[in-house]
Design a protein around this motif. Sequence first.
Motif, PDB file in Angstrom:
ATOM      1  N   ASP A  73       9.490  12.886  -5.367  1.00  9.41           N
ATOM      2  CA  ASP A  73       8.467  11.980  -4.808  1.00  9.41           C
ATOM      3  C   ASP A  73       9.120  10.940  -3.898  1.00  9.41           C
ATOM      4  N   VAL A  74      10.300  10.469  -4.306  1.00  8.57           N
ATOM      5  CA  VAL A  74      11.020   9.480  -3.493  1.00  8.57           C
ATOM      6  C   VAL A  74      11.379  10.089  -2.136  1.00  8.57           C
ATOM      7  N   ILE A  75      11.815  11.345  -2.169  1.00  7.18           N
ATOM      8  CA  ILE A  75      12.156  12.033  -0.909  1.00  7.18           C
ATOM      9  C   ILE A  75      10.913  12.122  -0.017  1.00  7.18           C
ATOM     10  N   GLU A  76       9.783  12.489  -0.619  1.00  8.35           N
ATOM     11  CA  GLU A  76       8.530  12.634   0.137  1.00  8.35           C
ATOM     12  C   GLU A  76       8.061  11.272   0.690  1.00  8.35           C
ATOM     13  N   ILE A  77       8.172  10.237  -0.125  1.00  7.75           N
ATOM     14  CA  ILE A  77       7.750   8.893   0.308  1.00  7.75           C
ATOM     15  C   ILE A  77       8.596   8.438   1.503  1.00  7.75           C
ATOM     16  N   TYR A 122      -5.978   6.324  13.811  1.00  5.70           N
ATOM     17  CA  TYR A 122      -4.917   6.713  14.751  1.00  5.70           C
ATOM     18  C   TYR A 122      -3.914   7.631  14.040  1.00  5.70           C
ATOM     19  N   LEU A 123      -3.514   7.246  12.829  1.00  3.31           N
ATOM     20  CA  LEU A 123      -2.543   8.065  12.085  1.00  3.31           C
ATOM     21  C   LEU A 123      -3.121   9.450  11.782  1.00  3.31           C
ATOM     22  N   ALA A 124      -4.415   9.506  11.471  1.00  2.00           N
ATOM     23  CA  ALA A 124      -5.055  10.803  11.188  1.00  2.00           C
ATOM     24  C   ALA A 124      -4.963  11.712  12.420  1.00  2.00           C
ATOM     25  N   GLU A 125      -5.155  11.108  13.610  1.00  3.22           N
ATOM     26  CA  GLU A 125      -5.017  11.902  14.848  1.00  3.22           C
ATOM     27  C   GLU A 125      -3.600  12.456  14.994  1.00  3.22           C
ATOM     28  N   VAL A 153       8.898  -0.913   2.265  1.00  7.75           N
ATOM     29  CA  VAL A 153       9.056  -1.697   3.498  1.00  7.75           C
ATOM     30  C   VAL A 153       9.916  -0.891   4.466  1.00  7.75           C
ATOM     31  N   VAL A 154       9.469  -0.804   5.711  1.00 10.29           N
ATOM     32  CA  VAL A 154      10.266  -0.168   6.771  1.00 10.29           C
ATOM     33  C   VAL A 154      10.583  -1.233   7.807  1.00 10.29           C
ATOM     34  N   ARG A 155      11.855  -1.292   8.199  1.00 11.87           N
ATOM     35  CA  ARG A 155      12.292  -2.333   9.148  1.00 11.87           C
ATOM     36  C   ARG A 155      12.942  -1.703  10.379  1.00 11.87           C
ATOM     37  N   ASN A 156      12.479  -2.146  11.541  1.00 17.11           N
ATOM     38  CA  ASN A 156      13.088  -1.726  12.811  1.00 17.11           C
ATOM     39  C   ASN A 156      13.975  -2.820  13.387  1.00 17.11           C
ATOM     40  N   LEU A 206       9.012   7.261   7.270  1.00 12.92           N
ATOM     41  CA  LEU A 206       9.645   7.359   8.600  1.00 12.92           C
ATOM     42  C   LEU A 206       8.680   7.930   9.635  1.00 12.92           C
ATOM     43  N   GLU A 207       7.867   8.896   9.218  1.00 20.14           N
ATOM     44  CA  GLU A 207       6.867   9.456  10.149  1.00 20.14           C
ATOM     45  C   GLU A 207       5.825   8.401  10.518  1.00 20.14           C
TER      46      GLU A 207
END
Length: 236
Positions: free
Chosen positions: A147-151, A60-63, A92-95, A156-157
Amino acid sequence: MERKELLYTGKAKKMYATNQETVLLAEYLNQVTSLNGAKKEKIEGKGELNNQITGLIFNYLAEKEIASHYIQEVSKTEQLIKKVEMIPLEVVVRNTSAGSFAKRFSMEEGIDLPFPIIEFYYKNDKLDDPFINDSHVKMLNVAKDEDVIEIKKQALEINAALVEMFRKIAIRLIDFKIEFGKTADGKIILADEISPDTCRLWDMNTKKHLDKDLYRRDLGDVIPVYVEVLQRLKNM
Ligand code: ADP
Ligand code: TMP
């Protein structure tokens, strides 16, 4: 593609070399753990569920033009992946408030956050994966500033794409953990797995836990809810 020598046995997967230098084979195990492996149990059928769920999510992410290490499923419990040099971070990403975040801020679980929160944990079993910040990442030589900026950008994407994907199947993505690696040509890509082991997933209507919190908190059997997540993804 031929499976060659066993390179690594982790808590959830075994990693094998293949006859192609740049490709690994990940075997998803029938094992569930928490507390960094201190609590552990064999659970029949879990390996094939997470292998399939991770495959569907990475496809799905590849699409959505989000690159990952995923190549293809080769058996019920095995998938081929691009070999990368792992960056020893659990991102970790938290919503929504839950888990260690809710505890840290003495907050109720289930409160939507004003924006996605990104956290870094240093992937180091001896240190018990401590919570660290950008300065620690730099000091420990885990990743360079760029790299931190890119990560963070990719995290987020990935979050935006996953929130949308899970919404389509009536699941609220509370939070998740991802890992990144560097390809031979220096590109940072999403690696490891995305499954109910590594995400908090709540049914949108009933708030039922559809993830490993059932095991972490002794709330019940994980298999039926992992089956449910897989079925919903297949029917999406
Ligand atoms: P753990 O090591 O935390 O017990 P697993 O059982 O999931 O976790 O083991 C898989 C290991 O393989 C992890 O350490 C992970 O960082 C690493 N890994 C994941 N994807 C790749 C990849 N594409 N290339 C090399 N290593 C990877
Ligand atoms: P936490 O609230 O316990 O910090 O967990 C945040 C998210 O990260 C949750 O979805 C579970 C996931 N996670 C892992 O996948 N592996 C881990 O080792 C930890 C601590 C959390």
